[in-house]
Design an enzyme around this catalytic site. Structure first.
Site, mmCIF file in Angstrom:
data_model
loop_
_atom_site.group_PDB
_atom_site.id
_atom_site.type_symbol
_atom_site.label_atom_id
_atom_site.label_comp_id
_atom_site.label_asym_id
_atom_site.label_seq_id
_atom_site.Cartn_x
_atom_site.Cartn_y
_atom_site.Cartn_z
ATOM 1 N N ASP A 187 21.334 -14.953 41.207
ATOM 2 C CA ASP A 187 22.615 -14.270 41.395
ATOM 3 C C ASP A 187 23.440 -14.263 40.116
ATOM 4 O O ASP A 187 24.671 -14.297 40.163
ATOM 5 C CB ASP A 187 23.434 -14.940 42.518
ATOM 6 C CG ASP A 187 22.616 -15.143 43.786
ATOM 7 O OD1 ASP A 187 22.071 -14.144 44.286
ATOM 8 O OD2 ASP A 187 22.503 -16.278 44.262
ATOM 9 N N HIS A 217 19.411 -6.295 44.342
ATOM 10 C CA HIS A 217 20.395 -5.762 43.414
ATOM 11 C C HIS A 217 21.169 -4.691 44.155
ATOM 12 O O HIS A 217 20.581 -3.939 44.928
ATOM 13 C CB HIS A 217 19.729 -4.995 42.275
ATOM 14 C CG HIS A 217 18.877 -5.835 41.423
ATOM 15 N ND1 HIS A 217 19.235 -7.081 40.993
ATOM 16 C CD2 HIS A 217 17.655 -5.591 40.902
ATOM 17 C CE1 HIS A 217 18.272 -7.558 40.250
ATOM 18 N NE2 HIS A 217 17.304 -6.691 40.176
ATOM 19 N N ARG A 226 26.079 -15.960 53.267
ATOM 20 C CA ARG A 226 26.250 -17.387 52.963
ATOM 21 C C ARG A 226 27.060 -17.569 51.689
ATOM 22 O O ARG A 226 26.830 -16.894 50.689
ATOM 23 C CB ARG A 226 24.885 -18.054 52.749
ATOM 24 C CG ARG A 226 24.235 -18.464 54.040
ATOM 25 C CD ARG A 226 23.195 -19.533 53.797
ATOM 26 N NE ARG A 226 22.057 -18.994 53.038
ATOM 27 C CZ ARG A 226 20.968 -19.697 52.758
ATOM 28 N NH1 ARG A 226 20.881 -20.951 53.121
ATOM 29 N NH2 ARG A 226 19.967 -19.158 52.088
HETATM 30 N N1 LIG Z 1 33.473 -10.053 37.880
HETATM 31 C C1 LIG Z 1 32.280 -9.731 37.423
HETATM 32 N N2 LIG Z 1 31.293 -9.394 38.268
HETATM 33 C C2 LIG Z 1 30.069 -9.109 37.752
HETATM 34 C C3 LIG Z 1 29.781 -9.135 36.380
HETATM 35 N N3 LIG Z 1 28.461 -8.818 36.207
HETATM 36 C C4 LIG Z 1 27.939 -8.608 37.420
HETATM 37 N N4 LIG Z 1 28.904 -8.771 38.365
HETATM 38 C C5 LIG Z 1 28.764 -8.664 39.823
HETATM 39 O O1 LIG Z 1 28.145 -9.879 40.262
HETATM 40 C C6 LIG Z 1 27.227 -9.628 41.259
HETATM 41 C C7 LIG Z 1 25.868 -10.085 40.782
HETATM 42 O O2 LIG Z 1 25.269 -10.714 41.740
HETATM 43 P P1 LIG Z 1 23.783 -10.325 42.209
HETATM 44 O O3 LIG Z 1 23.659 -8.841 42.279
HETATM 45 O O4 LIG Z 1 23.540 -11.139 43.426
HETATM 46 O O5 LIG Z 1 22.917 -10.881 40.967
HETATM 47 P P2 LIG Z 1 21.467 -10.472 40.501
HETATM 48 O O6 LIG Z 1 20.575 -10.560 41.695
HETATM 49 O O7 LIG Z 1 21.140 -11.483 39.456
HETATM 50 O O8 LIG Z 1 21.581 -9.075 39.935
HETATM 51 C C8 LIG Z 1 27.282 -8.156 41.554
HETATM 52 O O9 LIG Z 1 28.162 -7.910 42.623
HETATM 53 C C9 LIG Z 1 27.854 -7.564 40.264
HETATM 54 O O10 LIG Z 1 28.576 -6.370 40.443
HETATM 55 C C10 LIG Z 1 30.848 -9.499 35.497
HETATM 56 O O11 LIG Z 1 30.694 -9.572 34.279
HETATM 57 N N5 LIG Z 1 32.066 -9.787 36.078
#
Ligand SMILES: Nc1nc2c(ncn2[C@@H]2O[C@H](COP(=O)(O)OP(=O)(O)O)[C@@H](O)[C@H]2O)c(=O)[nH]1
Ligand SMILES: Nc1nc2c(ncn2[C@@H]2O[C@H](COP(=O)(O)OP(=O)(O)O)[C@@H](O)[C@H]2O)c(=O)[nH]1
Lengths: 455, 455
Positions: free
Chosen positions: A25, A53, A327
């Site tokens: 995440d 994603h 969760r």
């Molecule tokens: N506030 C903020 N949110 C971010 C940033 N980069 C990604 N996100 C958000 O963080 C979340 C990433 O979590 P997730 O999708 O579960 O991670 P992944 O599976 O590693 O891609 C998403 O809702 C993104 O839009 C950032 O630089 N700042």
């Protein structure tokens, strides 16, 4: 296109791997999505429909768990590599999201003939195993059948995508595989209905020319000068070998998976990006040295333990709640020993720091800089990561405290515009890890990203 | 020391992987053994006690199946990496061979705390599975429990070497793991006796400081400038992903295993040597396009098929009989398409051709240079390898015929002394594979090796 590779030293990288560096995440999706614009081929090499994603394109939101995020860009070819495990019903459900949108996937999605099929019975087995494990011993798996599918593969009871080409042969293999698994796990299964479903899938796959010899395919693309980006699923500390076993996923989430799961030799991987959240989160149980949240927030620290308010703050500001599961994620400070270990295994060329903006309000910020064994008092050498849950639970963290910046970084795109204390925080990460912090996320949007100038 | 790396362009390689490039039994042991003299650390990254090298040192013969061959050289440190599966009773039996010899292993053998333990019950399970598979459906596994051990790992029912450090915790895990496996495979097991045995093993391992955090250990050795050599077990076409599934072993036998099974990042692997027999052999069933032997010799070709006499000749001159099993190996011509595929996956820096001398008596020699699909008549592009048994069984081989040299190459150590036709054969291999044929074996002895001068 500020945030692309173009402005970085990796502008010419032909093969780039984007890997989660912590417990998942981290926001890998955003970087993979941003970079995909500059790449020709987008590949997955590990895991199954347990990735998750959210991709936004043309104002429409897509939830991809198995599909490579590149699919939303018409110029990309997308591959599910031999190391993935593919649940075809889920895959076609994900593809159905694209019906009636401007995104046409036909001809742009290829499945490795060597990828293993994940069947409904693998999901059933996940349930049987959780039940047999008994109360309180849950591994907190997603019950998507990932572990059982990789186990079938190891037992040579697996069926591969390429087997679908000769359907009679497939049907015989399928009957025999169901029988073998029923002997182990005793469940009922509607074989004939399932075979009907798979006959339809097989037709779509073969008519659409979707099954390829992915090893030759990917290497040919490489030889043709195409740029290839690999999206890792899960993250380093969830790796089957290097993670905090048994709280891990059943595939390699680290860079070796690019070789074992896609057929690219090590010398072809030019750039490995570790995606690092500016703090740490973890889902489910298992030790978490820099944890701040308490039991009420899904963590393991005593209720109301010092710093729990900061953990709760990170959780709410960072939106640290699982998309599918709902969760809450446990939150804590940045953990440098963990990252040194993950860097040792993956050899990062660069890091993408994400969610820097989530720290905006904090007065002081702590950085976990070393682990100390609480029984012996000894500091662990950098790169050493306890291999057992018991040992990891025993470590104490040595912290450095740095001042916060207490102003908004949200949406900043220029290094020079970051508050000096935010720059100092990133610089300290760079010094401690000895890897350039090339991309810095300052918000969820695609443009909300700083490229740190290279010295 | 003619045959070492010293006279090659790889003299300064800090990390060298030695990998089987065909279906196994290529003679990897000899090169690993010869090179070990020049290296500080010798590691295994995959498989278990299913490897099998015969190492001769000081006139004594040692049969190593699990142990790294470097153990016979007093200057080496030897590691069983996290990707291996370790049957401790077998390991201690192998070590017992060294009792009373001049070779002292104490302090020179390290086990990764993240390597999984292979228990007797995994071997029992191998038997249960073969039985359930039914007559005529044998995979011809070695029944050493390798597949079941990797399956336990994927199901997160595995127990790791590091768990032995806290024996009470180990005992609880062991009871629970036996119970889980009994539910799947219904066998009896003497848990208490087994626990006693493991208590003794645990004492030896902990007292001897044999359990290490191998990831940190290997990377530290690398950073200290030590030279590291990795011995692959099995071979490319037996790889869990890239081999002719299901006739494969349950671990990565290809170069990615060095990353997933030892924790060295791709950029650290400097030299990957493919070990290639000057012809092809295969043990057990499964398609074998360039096969010459017939059913009587353990092959699949009709009795007395053309060339069966040559196959029988290679078998007897090459001593192609399994060391432990006594099973005859099937023999055939060199298969370039197979090697192009294996080179694509592994990215060989150099090849070690072995057993050139076995071809000495042949009047003409054939080289399989391409695969043709017998149903469509199409030639497969280089690097394409059919993924299913049925498709591979369907390929026809396009051959080139070259004149033999009909004189002895046995024991030759200089390129210039090889007969011109032998030189031409090696040169043709080099041209077809586009990889330097650096080492050429001309007999079983350590000195019976040519180093081909580089252009
Ligand atoms: N506030 C903020 N949110 C971010 C940033 N980069 C990604 N996100 C958000 O963080 C979340 C990433 O979590 P997730 O999708 O579960 O991670 P992944 O599976 O590693 O891609 C998403 O809702 C993104 O839009 C950032 O630089 N700042
Ligand atoms: N005649 C001949 N025998 C060789 C040569 N290189 C290795 N051998 C022998 O071939 C056998 C190799 O088979 P094996 O040990 O099963 O292969 P490995 O598992 O890949 O090391 C051993 O008996 C070696 O002594 C060579 O160049 N010529």
């Amino acid at each position: 296109r500020l945030a692309s590779t173009a402005a970085t030293p990796f502008a010419s990288s032909r093969v780039t791997a984007v890997l989660g560096a912590q417990w998942g995440d981290e926001g890998k999706g955003k970087l993979a999505d941003v970079l995909a614009e500059d790449y020709d081929v987008v590949g997955r090499f590990n895991g199954g429909a347990n990735a998750g994603h959210t991709v936004i394109a043309d104002g429409v939101k897509y939830a991809f768990h198995l599909l490579p995020c590149g699919l939303v860009y018409p110029h990309t070819l997308n591959i599910l590599g031999n190391g993935t495990v593919i649940h075809l019903p889920s895959m076609f459900d994900e593809l159905a999201q694209l019906d009636g949108t401007s995104v046409s996937w036909e001809g742009r999605l290829k499945l490795s003939n060597r990828a293993h099929l994940l069947f409904d019975y693998h999901q059933i087995i996940d349930g049987v195993l959780e039940e047999r494990r008994g109360a309180g011993k849950s591994l907190g798996t997603t019950k998507k059948g990932i572990g059982p599918a990789y186990a079938s593969k190891a037992l040579r009871l697996g069926i591969r995508v390429g087997d679908l080409v000769d359907f009679d042969d497939f049907a015989a293999k399928f009957r025999s595989a169901v029988d073998s698994h029923q002997k182990m796990y005793g469940f009922d299964y509607g074989i004939d209905d399932e075979l009907e479903r798979y006959r339809a899938f097989a037709d779509i796959l073969t008519n659409g020319d979707m099954i390829v010899d992915s090893v030759a395919y990917v290497n040919q693309a490489y030889n043709d000068g195409k740029r290839i980006i690999l999206e890792g699923a899960n993250a380093a500390l969830l790796d089957l070998d290097y993670g905090t076993y048994p709280f891990v996923t059943s595939s390699p989430t680290t860079v070796g998976g690019v070789c074992t799961g896609l057929g690219l030799a090590p010398g072809k991987i030019e750039c490995t990006v570790g995606v690092v959240k500016a703090y740490t989160t973890r889902v489910g149980w298992g030790p978490f040295p820099t944890e701040l949240t308490d039991v009420n927030a899904g963590g393991e620290r005593a209720e109301g333990a010092p710093g729990a308010d900061i953990g709760a703050h990170l959780q709410s500001v960072g939106g640290e709640i699982g998309v599918t599961t709902g969760r809450k994620r446990r939150c804590g400070w940045l953990d440098i020993p963990l990252l040194q270990y993950s860097n040792m295994v993956n050899g990062y060329s660069a890091v993408n720091v994400t969610k820097l903006d989530v720290l905006d309000d904090l007065e002081t910020i702590k950085i976990g800089v070393a682990y100390r064994d609480s029984t012996t008092g000894e500091t662990l050498a950098p790169g050493h990561m306890p291999s057992t849950i018991a040992e990891l639970a025993r470590v104490e963290v040595v912290y450095e405290e740095v001042p916060g910046w207490q102003s908004s970084t949200q949406g900043i795109t220029e290094w020079a515009e970051l508050p000096p204390n935010a720059q100092a925080y990133i610089q300290r990460m760079e010094d401690l890890l000895e890897v350039p912090m090339t991309w810095i996320g300052t918000g969820p949007g695609r443009d909300e990203m700083v490229i740190k100038p290279h010295a």
